[in-house]
Scaffold this motif. Structure first.
Motif, PDB file in Angstrom:
ATOM      1  N   ASP A 127      31.706   2.496  -5.678  1.00  0.00           N
ATOM      2  CA  ASP A 127      30.670   1.830  -5.004  1.00  0.00           C
ATOM      3  C   ASP A 127      29.402   1.698  -5.657  1.00  0.00           C
ATOM      4  N   ILE A 128      29.045   2.863  -6.000  1.00  0.00           N
ATOM      5  CA  ILE A 128      27.829   3.240  -6.415  1.00  0.00           C
ATOM      6  C   ILE A 128      27.801   4.123  -7.837  1.00  0.00           C
ATOM      7  N   VAL A 129      27.028   3.783  -8.743  1.00  0.00           N
ATOM      8  CA  VAL A 129      27.051   4.640 -10.064  1.00  0.00           C
ATOM      9  C   VAL A 129      25.417   4.936 -10.143  1.00  0.00           C
ATOM     10  N   GLU A 130      25.406   6.268 -10.139  1.00  0.00           N
ATOM     11  CA  GLU A 130      24.104   7.039 -10.035  1.00  0.00           C
ATOM     12  C   GLU A 130      23.601   7.453 -11.554  1.00  0.00           C
ATOM     13  N   ALA A 131      22.688   7.090 -12.289  1.00  0.00           N
ATOM     14  CA  ALA A 131      22.149   7.836 -13.218  1.00  0.00           C
ATOM     15  C   ALA A 131      21.103   8.966 -12.965  1.00  0.00           C
ATOM     16  N   VAL A 132      21.630  10.162 -13.223  1.00  0.00           N
ATOM     17  CA  VAL A 132      21.041  11.396 -12.786  1.00  0.00           C
ATOM     18  C   VAL A 132      20.194  12.027 -14.088  1.00  0.00           C
ATOM     19  N   LYS A 133      18.913  12.143 -13.707  1.00  0.00           N
ATOM     20  CA  LYS A 133      18.358  12.993 -14.886  1.00  0.00           C
ATOM     21  C   LYS A 133      18.825  14.390 -15.339  1.00  0.00           C
ATOM     22  N   ALA A 134      19.145  14.500 -16.656  1.00  0.00           N
ATOM     23  CA  ALA A 134      19.711  15.537 -17.167  1.00  0.00           C
ATOM     24  C   ALA A 134      18.336  16.396 -17.307  1.00  0.00           C
ATOM     25  N   SER A 135      17.385  15.893 -17.809  1.00  0.00           N
ATOM     26  CA  SER A 135      15.971  16.717 -17.357  1.00  0.00           C
ATOM     27  C   SER A 135      15.082  15.862 -17.025  1.00  0.00           C
ATOM     28  N   ARG A 136      13.900  16.334 -16.323  1.00  0.00           N
ATOM     29  CA  ARG A 136      12.897  15.790 -15.817  1.00  0.00           C
ATOM     30  C   ARG A 136      11.875  14.909 -16.764  1.00  0.00           C
ATOM     31  N   GLY A 137      12.154  14.878 -18.184  1.00  0.00           N
ATOM     32  CA  GLY A 137      11.459  14.301 -19.064  1.00  0.00           C
ATOM     33  C   GLY A 137      10.139  14.849 -19.028  1.00  0.00           C
ATOM     34  N   LYS A 138       9.277  14.291 -20.038  1.00  0.00           N
ATOM     35  CA  LYS A 138       7.882  14.932 -20.232  1.00  0.00           C
ATOM     36  C   LYS A 138       7.107  14.885 -18.737  1.00  0.00           C
ATOM     37  N   GLU A 139       6.788  16.023 -18.114  1.00  0.00           N
ATOM     38  CA  GLU A 139       5.931  15.948 -16.874  1.00  0.00           C
ATOM     39  C   GLU A 139       5.277  17.473 -17.013  1.00  0.00           C
ATOM     40  N   THR A 140       4.305  17.257 -16.173  1.00  0.00           N
ATOM     41  CA  THR A 140       3.542  18.323 -15.993  1.00  0.00           C
ATOM     42  C   THR A 140       4.097  19.764 -15.355  1.00  0.00           C
ATOM     43  N   LEU A 141       3.637  20.887 -15.484  1.00  0.00           N
ATOM     44  CA  LEU A 141       4.370  21.945 -14.783  1.00  0.00           C
ATOM     45  C   LEU A 141       4.321  21.689 -13.189  1.00  0.00           C
ATOM     46  N   GLY A 164      17.647  15.858  -9.338  1.00  0.00           N
ATOM     47  CA  GLY A 164      18.037  14.980 -10.351  1.00  0.00           C
ATOM     48  C   GLY A 164      18.300  13.582 -10.232  1.00  0.00           C
ATOM     49  N   ALA A 165      18.255  13.225  -8.964  1.00  0.00           N
ATOM     50  CA  ALA A 165      18.201  11.692  -8.519  1.00  0.00           C
ATOM     51  C   ALA A 165      17.311  11.189  -9.077  1.00  0.00           C
ATOM     52  N   SER A 166      17.810   9.821  -9.493  1.00  0.00           N
ATOM     53  CA  SER A 166      16.657   8.930  -9.819  1.00  0.00           C
ATOM     54  C   SER A 166      16.641   7.606  -8.989  1.00  0.00           C
ATOM     55  N   ASP A 167      16.021   6.717  -9.162  1.00  0.00           N
ATOM     56  CA  ASP A 167      16.085   5.309  -8.739  1.00  0.00           C
ATOM     57  C   ASP A 167      16.905   4.336  -9.404  1.00  0.00           C
ATOM     58  N   TYR A 168      17.484   4.946 -10.383  1.00  0.00           N
ATOM     59  CA  TYR A 168      18.498   4.029 -11.455  1.00  0.00           C
ATOM     60  C   TYR A 168      19.692   4.088 -11.120  1.00  0.00           C
ATOM     61  N   LYS A 169      20.295   2.908 -10.490  1.00  0.00           N
ATOM     62  CA  LYS A 169      21.548   3.114  -9.624  1.00  0.00           C
ATOM     63  C   LYS A 169      22.137   1.722  -9.649  1.00  0.00           C
TER      64      LYS A 169
END
Ligand code: UDP
Ligand code: MG
Length: 338
Positions: A127-141, A164-169
């Motif tokens: 019912d739900i397909v979630e895109a999960v962050k493999a890494s958090r991308g470029k972010e400050t520490l 790792g959850a994102s709002d890309y769903k």
């Protein structure tokens, strides 16, 4: 509302792409074109639902132009900045698709993942397909650390895993309808979709860099979102107050007996430092406890007012005028545009 399902065969299911937009005029055109290209390639029926969250820049003009260019683009403009979560609700209420894919308008959620998400939904019983962050991308520490802290706390307090959850769903109609049944004013998309349950599939992705502009989140708003996220899913901080109270009670019994004993044996009670320390510690604990109760009271107060979660000022659908057509405006805010 669209009642088509993927199984009836004679009509293709429709996909809605829902995007909240805040100060994204620089990114929008390329993101819209990219999504359009990917979905047109796949031969899917689709629409794009853009919600301008009261952007101060010319995002709405760009959206209107693009709506004239792409007939499958529908958009609404909120009367002010209500925040991403509210804009998302507006978009979900507008969406007519059999499946709805929620994504950011800044290019950080790669449209290249769309076909895979749709395929996963078509292939599996999910019912739900979630895109999960493999890494958090470029972010400050600092931002990595605070996100880690928040998810750890949230996970412990609410019992749901969000790392790792994102709002890309991708949500199917059943999940979208269930989400829209949750009537709270303080919405937290990530947490509430986790609460919903349903069968889920996950696809890892690398967070792209923003294609332009800057993040619309200030530290203060992030803290607010974190507090909303925690208080909406756990009352444990309230119980913590009681727990600390009990620990203190044990201490006070021991200290009480000790002090009484000294008094009985005619010894002068010493320990001025202890008294000061005790007053300071109890004082701070009381203040913090009151603060925690205050936060929950605020939430209750906000919910009980039962205000609409957002107000639409303009739309590409039909002219919605709050002044002249109050019923229509009300219906729009209540989510009956479909
Ligand atoms: N956004 C919004 N309202 C806001 C802030 C952000 O609709 O008040 C949108 C923004 O346009 C983008 C998405 O929410 O499509 C994610 O925002 P942003 O990129 O600023 O957040 P981050 O990627 O840093 O989490
Ligand atoms: Mg972003």
């Amino acid at each position: 509302m669209n009642q088509l399902t993927k199984s009836n065969g004679y009509s293709k299911p429709m996909t809605s792409i829902v995007m909240p937009v805040y100060r994204e005029s620089g990114n929008l055109i390329s993101v819209i074109e990219d999504i359009h290209e990917r979905l047109a390639e796949s031969g899917m029926r689709f629409e794009m639902v853009l919600v301008d969250d009261g952007s101060p820049d010319d995002s709405w003009d760009v959206i209107s132009e693009q709506a004239a260019r792409f007939p499958m683009l529908r958009a609404a403009r909120l009367s002010r900045n209500f925040g991403k979560e509210a804009a998302l609700v507006a978009g979900l209420e507008m969406a007519r698709g059999d499946i709805v894919i929620v994504m950011d308008a800044d290019g950080q959620h790669p449209p290249s993942l769309l076909p895979e998400m749709i395929k996963t939904w078509q292939g599996g019983d999910v019912d739900i397909v979630e895109a999960v962050k493999a890494s958090r991308g470029k972010e400050t520490l600092f931002s990595k650390f605070t996100a880690w802290m928040f998810y750890l706390l949230w996970n412990k307090l609410s019992g749901f895993e969000l790392r790792g959850a994102s709002d890309y769903k991708l949500l199917n109609r059943r999940a979208v309808n269930a989400y829209l049944q949750m009537q709270e004013r303080n919405v937290f998309f990530r947490g509430m979709t986790a609460w919903l349950g349903f069968r889920r599939a996950q696809i890892p992705f690398e967070v792209a860099e923003r294609s332009g502009g800057s993040s619309g989140w200030s530290i203060f708003r992030l803290i607010r979102l974190a507090i909303t996220g925690i208080t909406a899913f756990s009352a444990l901080p309230l119980q913590l107050v009681t727990f600390v109270g009990f620990v203190f009670l044990i201490f006070s019994v021991i200290f009480g007996i000790y002090t009484l004993a000294l008094q009985l044996y005619g010894l002068s009670v010493s320990g001025f430092a202890t008294v000061i320390l005790l007053i300071l510690v109890t004082g701070s604990l009381l203040m913090i406890s009151l603060g925690i109760i205050g936060v929950y009271l605020e939430r209750i107060y906000e919910e009980i007012k039962f205000r609409p979660r957002y107000v639409i000022s303009q739309s590409t659908e039909a002219a919605i005028s709050v002044r002249h057509e109050p019923e229509k405006a009300l219906a729009a805010t209540a989510g009956d545009i479909r």
